[in-house]
Design a protein around this motif. Structure first.
Motif, PDB file in Angstrom:
ATOM      1  N   VAL A 360       0.787  -1.190   0.041  1.00 15.15           N
ATOM      2  CA  VAL A 360       0.011  -0.021   0.007  1.00 15.15           C
ATOM      3  C   VAL A 360       0.775   1.506   0.108  1.00 15.15           C
ATOM      4  O   VAL A 360       1.833   1.226   0.556  1.00 15.15           O
ATOM      5  N   GLU A 361       0.598   2.241  -0.745  1.00 16.77           N
ATOM      6  CA  GLU A 361       1.285   3.509  -0.772  1.00 16.77           C
ATOM      7  C   GLU A 361       0.991   4.410   0.189  1.00 16.77           C
ATOM      8  O   GLU A 361      -0.359   4.852   0.508  1.00 16.77           O
ATOM      9  N   ALA A 362       2.132   4.472   1.238  1.00 15.64           N
ATOM     10  CA  ALA A 362       1.836   5.142   2.650  1.00 15.64           C
ATOM     11  C   ALA A 362       3.088   6.185   2.748  1.00 15.64           C
ATOM     12  O   ALA A 362       4.030   5.741   2.446  1.00 15.64           O
ATOM     13  N   GLU A 363       2.765   7.400   3.073  1.00 18.31           N
ATOM     14  CA  GLU A 363       3.832   8.224   3.396  1.00 18.31           C
ATOM     15  C   GLU A 363       3.719   8.639   4.861  1.00 18.31           C
ATOM     16  O   GLU A 363       2.713   9.255   5.141  1.00 18.31           O
ATOM     17  N   ALA A 364       5.095   8.650   5.385  1.00 16.23           N
ATOM     18  CA  ALA A 364       4.942   9.168   6.761  1.00 16.23           C
ATOM     19  C   ALA A 364       5.221  10.895   6.719  1.00 16.23           C
ATOM     20  O   ALA A 364       6.003  11.469   6.003  1.00 16.23           O
ATOM     21  N   ARG A 365       4.506  11.487   7.444  1.00 13.90           N
ATOM     22  CA  ARG A 365       4.629  13.009   7.564  1.00 13.90           C
ATOM     23  C   ARG A 365       5.004  13.066   8.994  1.00 13.90           C
ATOM     24  O   ARG A 365       4.842  12.399   9.920  1.00 13.90           O
ATOM     25  N   ARG A 366       5.404  14.540   9.678  1.00 14.36           N
ATOM     26  CA  ARG A 366       5.928  14.845  10.807  1.00 14.36           C
ATOM     27  C   ARG A 366       4.544  14.657  11.827  1.00 14.36           C
ATOM     28  O   ARG A 366       4.814  14.047  12.786  1.00 14.36           O
ATOM     29  N   ASP A 367       3.505  14.899  11.218  1.00 17.49           N
ATOM     30  CA  ASP A 367       2.123  14.949  12.031  1.00 17.49           C
ATOM     31  C   ASP A 367       1.285  13.837  11.490  1.00 17.49           C
ATOM     32  O   ASP A 367       0.168  14.368  11.886  1.00 17.49           O
ATOM     33  N   GLY A 368       1.440  12.834  10.905  1.00 16.98           N
ATOM     34  CA  GLY A 368       0.452  11.729  10.416  1.00 16.98           C
ATOM     35  C   GLY A 368       1.014  11.146   9.319  1.00 16.98           C
ATOM     36  O   GLY A 368       2.224  10.742   9.082  1.00 16.98           O
ATOM     37  N   LEU A 369       0.133  10.912   8.483  1.00 19.17           N
ATOM     38  CA  LEU A 369       0.304   9.722   7.230  1.00 19.17           C
ATOM     39  C   LEU A 369      -0.543  10.175   6.159  1.00 19.17           C
ATOM     40  O   LEU A 369      -1.771  10.712   6.359  1.00 19.17           O
ATOM     41  N   LEU A 370      -0.139  10.010   4.939  1.00 22.56           N
ATOM     42  CA  LEU A 370      -0.952  10.022   3.528  1.00 22.56           C
ATOM     43  C   LEU A 370      -1.016   8.718   3.238  1.00 22.56           C
ATOM     44  O   LEU A 370       0.043   7.929   3.033  1.00 22.56           O
ATOM     45  N   ILE A 371      -2.278   7.867   3.015  1.00 23.51           N
ATOM     46  CA  ILE A 371      -2.457   6.614   2.718  1.00 23.51           C
ATOM     47  C   ILE A 371      -3.397   6.583   1.145  1.00 23.51           C
ATOM     48  O   ILE A 371      -4.300   7.140   1.260  1.00 23.51           O
ATOM     49  N   ARG A 372      -2.879   6.041   0.399  1.00 25.19           N
ATOM     50  CA  ARG A 372      -3.438   5.651  -0.770  1.00 25.19           C
ATOM     51  C   ARG A 372      -3.943   4.383  -0.692  1.00 25.19           C
ATOM     52  O   ARG A 372      -3.116   3.529  -1.015  1.00 25.19           O
ATOM     53  N   GLY A 373      -5.336   4.237  -0.804  1.00 24.39           N
ATOM     54  CA  GLY A 373      -5.791   2.933  -0.554  1.00 24.39           C
ATOM     55  C   GLY A 373      -5.886   2.033  -1.853  1.00 24.39           C
ATOM     56  O   GLY A 373      -5.250   2.497  -2.798  1.00 24.39           O
ATOM     57  N   GLY A 374      -5.720   0.729  -1.480  1.00 24.22           N
ATOM     58  CA  GLY A 374      -5.502   0.098  -2.967  1.00 24.22           C
ATOM     59  C   GLY A 374      -5.827  -1.638  -2.219  1.00 24.22           C
ATOM     60  O   GLY A 374      -6.973  -1.818  -1.616  1.00 24.22           O
ATOM     61  N   HIS A 375      -5.015  -2.446  -2.757  1.00 26.34           N
ATOM     62  CA  HIS A 375      -5.312  -3.849  -2.669  1.00 26.34           C
ATOM     63  C   HIS A 375      -4.236  -4.617  -1.788  1.00 26.34           C
ATOM     64  O   HIS A 375      -3.176  -4.976  -2.276  1.00 26.34           O
ATOM     65  N   PRO A 376      -4.150  -4.485  -0.591  1.00 27.45           N
ATOM     66  CA  PRO A 376      -3.167  -4.877   0.435  1.00 27.45           C
ATOM     67  C   PRO A 376      -2.806  -6.499   0.199  1.00 27.45           C
ATOM     68  O   PRO A 376      -3.831  -7.207  -0.089  1.00 27.45           O
ATOM     69  N   VAL A 377      -1.652  -6.831   0.365  1.00 25.25           N
ATOM     70  CA  VAL A 377      -1.213  -8.381  -0.176  1.00 25.25           C
ATOM     71  C   VAL A 377      -0.725  -8.972   1.324  1.00 25.25           C
ATOM     72  O   VAL A 377       0.059  -8.084   2.069  1.00 25.25           O
TER      73      VAL A 377
END
Ligand code: S3P
Length: 429
Positions: A360-377
């Motif tokens: 899953v595309e996930a980006e760590a930020r200083r104050d949280g996360l950005l997650i691009r939903g998809g099809h986790p394996v």
């Protein structure tokens, strides 16, 4: 076994009761040990964190006895003055609540104590409680000028004061209220946003005067009458099963007897915003805490934004909400959650790493996360020594096709030792 194996996808069906709420259990033990006479706490949380608080009050000379059913304890309080100087180090284990509330509790006791914890707890910031407790009159010293366990405290005569907290933390608020109950004059705590209010509710329910207006809470010196409390189920534990039922196919799950305290079930609002089919059915009230049933059914989820004053109300559910986001269509952004980085592990980093491990595309930020939903394996995931990361990984694995292995599974014992048994109960086909 320190590894948990899940073969997904698995439907969750039926009903379940999760263990007693961890936050309410800690507070019940602390207050009962300082109360005048024998208190009864039913459905006490079963995990290692609450066992650390029990051991702490026992080390202060309080008799805590188990009775049938097993999760009921009787606590023989002798008033604030009945608490005695401990002969050994108070081991808080992995429990931030034991350490922070414990410091507030000991701040007004005229003796010396040393609090220590495991490697994770020894990294967590304590200055947030230590500094205001020093202002009230407690003597606290330790690593990093008193920011890290082990900490040594010598309590004594406290004078009430007014505090404006820089972070919305129920632990800091409670530590100051516990100290305020032993201080002369009034202690006033102003939070920058709403945080969980179990302490205020419990004090009021047992008959200790507390005044609240907006985000300001005030207490004065008070003795605590003995009390009886039925601890409702822990919504933070329930959240794992509810999210699992939303993302796993053909699921419908009811969690009964769970706390419906509005400062704890904001995760339901977040899930509904994501399109989740979740129902909340009120049941009753115990010791000022509402409880009831929450039902979740398999749903198609979409992304959402979680930020601002909602964050303190969903702080412990963010790892599992991130899993819901991983299975949702579109983007989910979590902002204003820098506190996540100072929990049992850095949950921003740990969750980002495990979601990436699922593809899953996930980006760590200083104050949280950005997650691009998809099809986790399915795959190999790690707990990072954190109970909630461990359970969030299992929830993700339940929605994935194939076998997943969650390493470091033992961490789950901190809040939910029965998790695997309960999962087996609701995934029987
Ligand atoms: C808790 C408050 C929260 C929460 C923790 C338990 C409590 O911490 O994350 O698991 O029982 O008061 P903070 O108040 O420090 O945010």
């Amino acid at each position: 076994m320190n590894e948990f194996v899940v073969s997904g996808p698995l439907a969750l069906r039926g009903h379940l009761r999760v263990p007693g709420d961890k936050g309410i259990s800690h507070r019940a033990l602390f207050l009962a040990a300082a109360a005048e006479g024998r208190s009864v706490v039913r459905n006490l949380a079963t995990g290692a964190d609450v066992a650390s608080t029990r051991a702490l009050v026992e080390a202060l000379g309080t008799r805590v006895t188990d009775s049938e059913p097993k999760s009921e304890v009787r606590v023989q309080g002798g008033g604030w003055n009945g608490l005695r100087e401990p002969s050994g180090v108070l081991d808080c284990g992995n429990s931030g609540t034991t350490a922070r509330l414990g410091l507030g509790y000991l701040a007004g006791r005229p003796f010396h104590a040393v609090l220590a914890g495991d490697a994770s707890l020894s990294r967590r910031p304590m200055r947030r409680v230590v500094e205001p407790l020093r202002t009230l009159g407690a003597h606290i010293d330790g690593r990093g000028g008193g920011d890290h366990l082990p900490l040594s405290i010598r309590g004594g005569e406290l004078s009430g004061a007014r505090f404006e907290l820089p972070v919305a933390s129920a632990q800091v608020k409670t530590a100051l209220l516990f100290a305020g109950l032993q201080a002369s004059g009034t202690t006033e705590v102003v939070s920058p946003a709403r945080s969980r209010d179990h302490t205020e509710r419990m004090l009021r329910a047992v008959g200790v005067p507390v005044t609240e207006s907006g985000q300001t809470v005030r207490v004065g010196a008070a003795s605590i009458p003995a009390f009886e409390v039925d601890v409702p189920g822990d919504p933070s534990s329930a959240a794992f099963f509810l999210v699992a039922a939303l993302i796993a196919p053909s699921s419908e799950l009811e969690i009964e007897g769970v706390s419906l305290n509005p400062t704890r079930i904001a995760f339901v609002d977040v899930l509904r915003r994501m399109g989740a089919d979740v129902e909340v059915v009120p049941g009753g009230e115990s010791c000022g805490e509402p409880w009831g049933t929450i039902v979740a059914r398999t749903s198609v989820l979409g992304g959402t934004l979680i930020e601002g004053p909602e964050i303190p109300l969903v702080i412990d559910e963010l790892p599992v909400l991130a899993v819901a986001a991983a299975f949702a269509e579109g983007e989910t952004e979590i902002r204003d959650a820098e506190e996540l980085a100072v929990k049992e592990t850095n949950r921003i980093g740990a969750v980002t790493q495990e979601l990436s491990q699922m593809g899953v595309e996930a980006e760590a930020r200083r104050d949280g996360l950005l997650i691009r939903g998809g099809h986790p394996v399915a795959g190999r995931f790690k707990s990072h020594g954190d109970h909630r990361v461990a359970m969030a990984a299992v929830v993700a694995a339940l929605g994935c096709q194939g076998e997943s292995r969650i390493q470091g599974w033992r961490a789950v014992g901190v809040s939910y030792p029965e998790f695997a048994d309960h999962l087996a109960l609701v995934t029987r086909s």
